[in-house]
Design a protein around this motif. Structure first.
Motif, PDB file in Angstrom:
ATOM      1  N   GLY A 256       0.796  -1.225   0.000  1.00 64.08           N
ATOM      2  CA  GLY A 256       0.000   0.000   0.000  1.00 64.08           C
ATOM      3  C   GLY A 256       0.827   1.272   0.000  1.00 64.08           C
ATOM      4  O   GLY A 256       0.299   2.354  -0.265  1.00 64.08           O
ATOM      5  N   HIS A 257       2.120   1.171   0.289  1.00 67.30           N
ATOM      6  CA  HIS A 257       3.009   2.336   0.164  1.00 67.30           C
ATOM      7  C   HIS A 257       3.439   2.446  -1.296  1.00 67.30           C
ATOM      8  O   HIS A 257       3.732   1.440  -1.945  1.00 67.30           O
ATOM      9  CB  HIS A 257       4.229   2.187   1.067  1.00 67.30           C
ATOM     10  CG  HIS A 257       3.892   2.375   2.518  1.00 67.30           C
ATOM     11  ND1 HIS A 257       3.864   3.604   3.120  1.00 67.30           N
ATOM     12  CD2 HIS A 257       3.533   1.474   3.464  1.00 67.30           C
ATOM     13  CE1 HIS A 257       3.515   3.470   4.388  1.00 67.30           C
ATOM     14  NE2 HIS A 257       3.317   2.190   4.633  1.00 67.30           N
ATOM     15  N   SER A 258       3.518   3.673  -1.789  1.00 64.09           N
ATOM     16  CA  SER A 258       3.837   3.860  -3.201  1.00 64.09           C
ATOM     17  C   SER A 258       5.313   3.575  -3.467  1.00 64.09           C
ATOM     18  O   SER A 258       6.191   4.268  -2.967  1.00 64.09           O
ATOM     19  CB  SER A 258       3.500   5.288  -3.634  1.00 64.09           C
ATOM     20  OG  SER A 258       4.239   6.232  -2.896  1.00 64.09           O
ATOM     21  N   VAL A 259       5.540   2.538  -4.234  1.00 59.41           N
ATOM     22  CA  VAL A 259       6.889   2.215  -4.713  1.00 59.41           C
ATOM     23  C   VAL A 259       6.699   1.350  -5.944  1.00 59.41           C
ATOM     24  O   VAL A 259       5.793   0.509  -5.993  1.00 59.41           O
ATOM     25  CB  VAL A 259       7.732   1.502  -3.621  1.00 59.41           C
ATOM     26  CG1 VAL A 259       7.041   0.281  -3.048  1.00 59.41           C
ATOM     27  CG2 VAL A 259       9.118   1.138  -4.133  1.00 59.41           C
TER      28      VAL A 259
ATOM     29  N   ASN B  87      -2.629   3.020   5.350  1.00 66.34           N
ATOM     30  CA  ASN B  87      -2.087   4.086   4.508  1.00 66.34           C
ATOM     31  C   ASN B  87      -2.931   4.373   3.275  1.00 66.34           C
ATOM     32  O   ASN B  87      -2.943   5.485   2.773  1.00 66.34           O
ATOM     33  CB  ASN B  87      -0.666   3.695   4.078  1.00 66.34           C
ATOM     34  CG  ASN B  87       0.013   4.741   3.224  1.00 66.34           C
ATOM     35  OD1 ASN B  87      -0.137   5.930   3.490  1.00 66.34           O
ATOM     36  ND2 ASN B  87       0.734   4.310   2.210  1.00 66.34           N
ATOM     37  N   LEU B  88      -3.625   3.352   2.772  1.00 67.35           N
ATOM     38  CA  LEU B  88      -4.296   3.519   1.475  1.00 67.35           C
ATOM     39  C   LEU B  88      -5.601   2.733   1.464  1.00 67.35           C
ATOM     40  O   LEU B  88      -5.616   1.551   1.815  1.00 67.35           O
ATOM     41  CB  LEU B  88      -3.384   2.999   0.359  1.00 67.35           C
ATOM     42  CG  LEU B  88      -3.845   3.274  -1.067  1.00 67.35           C
ATOM     43  CD1 LEU B  88      -3.739   4.762  -1.394  1.00 67.35           C
ATOM     44  CD2 LEU B  88      -3.014   2.462  -2.071  1.00 67.35           C
ATOM     45  N   PHE B  89      -6.678   3.379   1.045  1.00 67.39           N
ATOM     46  CA  PHE B  89      -7.993   2.747   0.987  1.00 67.39           C
ATOM     47  C   PHE B  89      -8.600   2.915  -0.396  1.00 67.39           C
ATOM     48  O   PHE B  89      -8.178   3.773  -1.166  1.00 67.39           O
ATOM     49  CB  PHE B  89      -8.912   3.358   2.060  1.00 67.39           C
ATOM     50  CG  PHE B  89      -8.312   3.298   3.430  1.00 67.39           C
ATOM     51  CD1 PHE B  89      -8.120   2.073   4.059  1.00 67.39           C
ATOM     52  CD2 PHE B  89      -7.877   4.448   4.070  1.00 67.39           C
ATOM     53  CE1 PHE B  89      -7.531   2.000   5.317  1.00 67.39           C
ATOM     54  CE2 PHE B  89      -7.296   4.388   5.326  1.00 67.39           C
ATOM     55  CZ  PHE B  89      -7.118   3.157   5.954  1.00 67.39           C
ATOM     56  N   TYR B  90      -9.615   2.104  -0.660  1.00 64.90           N
ATOM     57  CA  TYR B  90     -10.239   2.142  -1.988  1.00 64.90           C
ATOM     58  C   TYR B  90     -11.015   3.439  -2.204  1.00 64.90           C
ATOM     59  O   TYR B  90     -11.122   3.911  -3.328  1.00 64.90           O
ATOM     60  CB  TYR B  90     -11.149   0.923  -2.153  1.00 64.90           C
ATOM     61  CG  TYR B  90     -11.480   0.603  -3.585  1.00 64.90           C
ATOM     62  CD1 TYR B  90     -10.518   0.049  -4.430  1.00 64.90           C
ATOM     63  CD2 TYR B  90     -12.758   0.838  -4.106  1.00 64.90           C
ATOM     64  CE1 TYR B  90     -10.822  -0.263  -5.751  1.00 64.90           C
ATOM     65  CE2 TYR B  90     -13.062   0.529  -5.413  1.00 64.90           C
ATOM     66  CZ  TYR B  90     -12.094  -0.021  -6.236  1.00 64.90           C
ATOM     67  OH  TYR B  90     -12.397  -0.334  -7.540  1.00 64.90           O
TER      68      TYR B  90
END
Lengths: 394, 394
Positions: A256-259, B87-90
């Protein structure tokens, strides 16, 4: 676990938040912030929670990018540790970048180098440009979605009007079109860039694409932004027996972390400077730390196998439930992902089902893949019970 | 503080690391990992540290993106807090996104909406595409650097060969070229996209550019990726008395964490879906949390004023030192940034100076801007002492 037949969820805080958001950022369009009545604000393992405190089992995995589960402690710890050391420096080389590179090369033994970006779109755009510089050729033959950047706009018909003639030509996985394009213009084709659609095409299809590219001296790039990490070591390419010249990698890599990365032969990656495909944030330590911790977890827990098994369990259970209810649906699958294909005569069903699933505590997008996260494995019984209740509530 | 006249730094661990890195990721080219003999791995406040344990005062601010200082505790804490929540959701809407949007709109009162990306390149590419959709026009008139994406490749001559005809035309801040382009093709120009070069052009120049765009119905976009946050509320645009239709914002916003935005009139941002400028990671909570904590700090400590003052102190001190040594140099400045322009007859001087500064504990790139971080303010005396020692060591 007793489930109410027609649960009514309180989404009043989400609704108030969305009303404010629609004024100052994005809009209530159904393809923007208007799709769901709830605002997800927290996640833990297999579950996500909205502003009103409702809990859902998450079948989106945040576009497939959260592969283990939300706020996975090992990844959280690795990122937390990095923060106190600083996140970004003027020099790009770092022990974490080197470690991640070596790890990715062990996953793709045919590859020689890796270079890094933040997003999937950026990695694929970089791969295309690198291939142009490596070959001195101009055109790219493409199938499948590769993100939102300009060069790929021809393949995104909804992004009208078309703003320029791209160097990319879409062949829509049509082998006859592919072969005739290569025969006619192969000497101007730098690369063939293909996003796997393993629900629809078999290994022979991809072997044929790879063979065609090699015969015409074109680089063969598999856009594995979604599949590389999810499939486990070797990615989709290894599963269908091909060795491309590069793969792009992103979703699941940082949980979920951007990489993201281009992992490929040196012939491609060595064009980094000439092709000018670099930028400020590409060596963020947070992304490297998240990726290293995620890969540790993925290997230690055989996440590819676990998610593929729970994907199949959920898929079969869902198909059985649909059959019980006499509802027409197919569920093409690949490993830990599957989608629901509804009978064309029943156009409203997908939408009704999604709303019912939401009311019964399952967060999904029936118009997209269902992406299993590792931690779903501990909740497949509950998931199918909720699914059954939702179907009964249609 | 006694300084050795000819310090010899041990870079053996950095050298060993670079040898390994050059095999599997990037290269020893001087424009890749070959520029510096050291590998920076840690930062704290105004200082960065390399693999061998050497400490440097950092005048790069990591390309200007670390504006407060490395591993600033308030930002570290905000990001740490967010990690355990996911950190990230839909769904994209979130309280942090809304709060950051409202904060940015208070910085740019003429703007109506903000949409978010990870990198500066992505924000400017999105702004250009959004403008095309908002106007139904195709061309973009551009001056200055806007990142590595395809549409801007014409303006990056080193990224040869040119791979396609872009919709962007570079006018190199030449007002005569600008006016004749607008007169001839103004009705096909969607937007004028300009990166401020405040070292070189005055307010009247930018007012003239803005006026020309408005006269021809073109949207006027200021690429403030580097200047928006550094300049303080209102950005560069407010300093030169213009109200553009959109600004792009990134460096400094997340104190080194990747987050960027297009802040503009609704006419532009409402094209988000039609223009298809969205992607998986654009609503990462880490970026929002870092930005909110950074903006809190920037406002509370008046970072724009503090960095501008220390920039001027350092610049004047450096100019005095050069004068003492009879070395020909100019130092065009803007607020907290300045560069050194060496006499063309002394081509090797920049390189020799950079190496000497490094040996004396100053990390910089003499070919780029010197970017003051907030925490440099507490070290300007030490910085100038080190600078003096380095000049004496040339």
């Amino acid at each position: 676990m007793p489930m109410p037949t027609h649960p009514v969820l309180d989404w009043s805080r989400s609704a108030a938040h969305l009303r404010r958001s629609h004024i100052v950022t994005t809009s209530p369009r159904s393809d923007e912030d208007g799709h769901y009545p709830c605002v997800l604000t927290r996640g833990s393992g297999a579950r996500v929670y909205d502003l009103d405190g409702n809990a859902y089992l998450d079948l989106t995995g945040s576009f497939g990018s959260v592969l283990i589960g939300h706020a996975e402690p090992a990844v959280v710890q690795a990122v937390t540790d990095v923060l106190t050391e600083g996140n970004l420096f003027y020099t790009g080389a770092s022990p974490r970048r080197l470690a991640l590179t070596e790890r990715l090369l062990s996953w793709f033994p045919w590859a020689e180098q890796a270079v890094f970006y933040r997003t999937g779109s950026c990695a694929v755009s970089a791969a295309a440009r690198l291939a142009q510089h490596a070959t001195g050729r101009r055109r790219v033959l493409s199938s499948g979605y590769h993100g939102w950047h300009d060069w790929h706009l021809e393949a995104v018909p909804e992004a009208k009007p078309k703003m320029f003639e791209s160097y990319a030509t879409e062949f829509h996985n049509d082998l006859a079109v592919y072969r005739s394009w290569l025969d006619l213009h192969g000497e101007d084709v730098a690369a063939v860039v293909v996003t796997p659609e393993p629900h629809r095409f078999d290994a022979a299809h991809y072997q044929e694409l790879s063979k065609g590219a090699k015969e015409h001296g074109c680089l063969f790039i598999v856009d594995e932004v979604k599949t590389a990490v999810r499939a486990g070591a070797g990615g989709f390419s290894a599963r269908v027996g091909i060795e491309p010249d590069a793969v792009t990698v992103s979703k699941g890599l940082g949980n979920g972390h951007s990489v993201s990365a281009v992992v490929g032969r040196r012939q491609i990656t060595q064009e980094l400077s000439e092709a000018h495909v670099w930028s400020t944030y590409q060596n963020e330590q947070v992304g490297f730390a998240a990726a290293l911790a995620s890969l540790d977890f993925l290997e230690r827990h055989d996440v590819a196998a676990v998610t593929a098994r729970s994907g199949e369990t959920v898929r079969q259970g869902v198909l059985d439930l649909f059959a019980e209810h006499g509802l027409p649906v197919a569920a093409p699958a690949w490993g830990s992902m599957f989608e629901l294909d509804f009978d064309a005569t029943d156009e409203g069903l997908a939408e009704l089902l999604e709303a019912a699933l939401l009311r019964h505590g399952i967060f999904c997008d029936t118009g997209d893949d269902f992406n299993m996260m590792f931690h779903i494995a501990g909740h497949t019984d509950e998931l199918l019970e909720r699914f059954a209740a939702a179907l009964g509530d249609l």
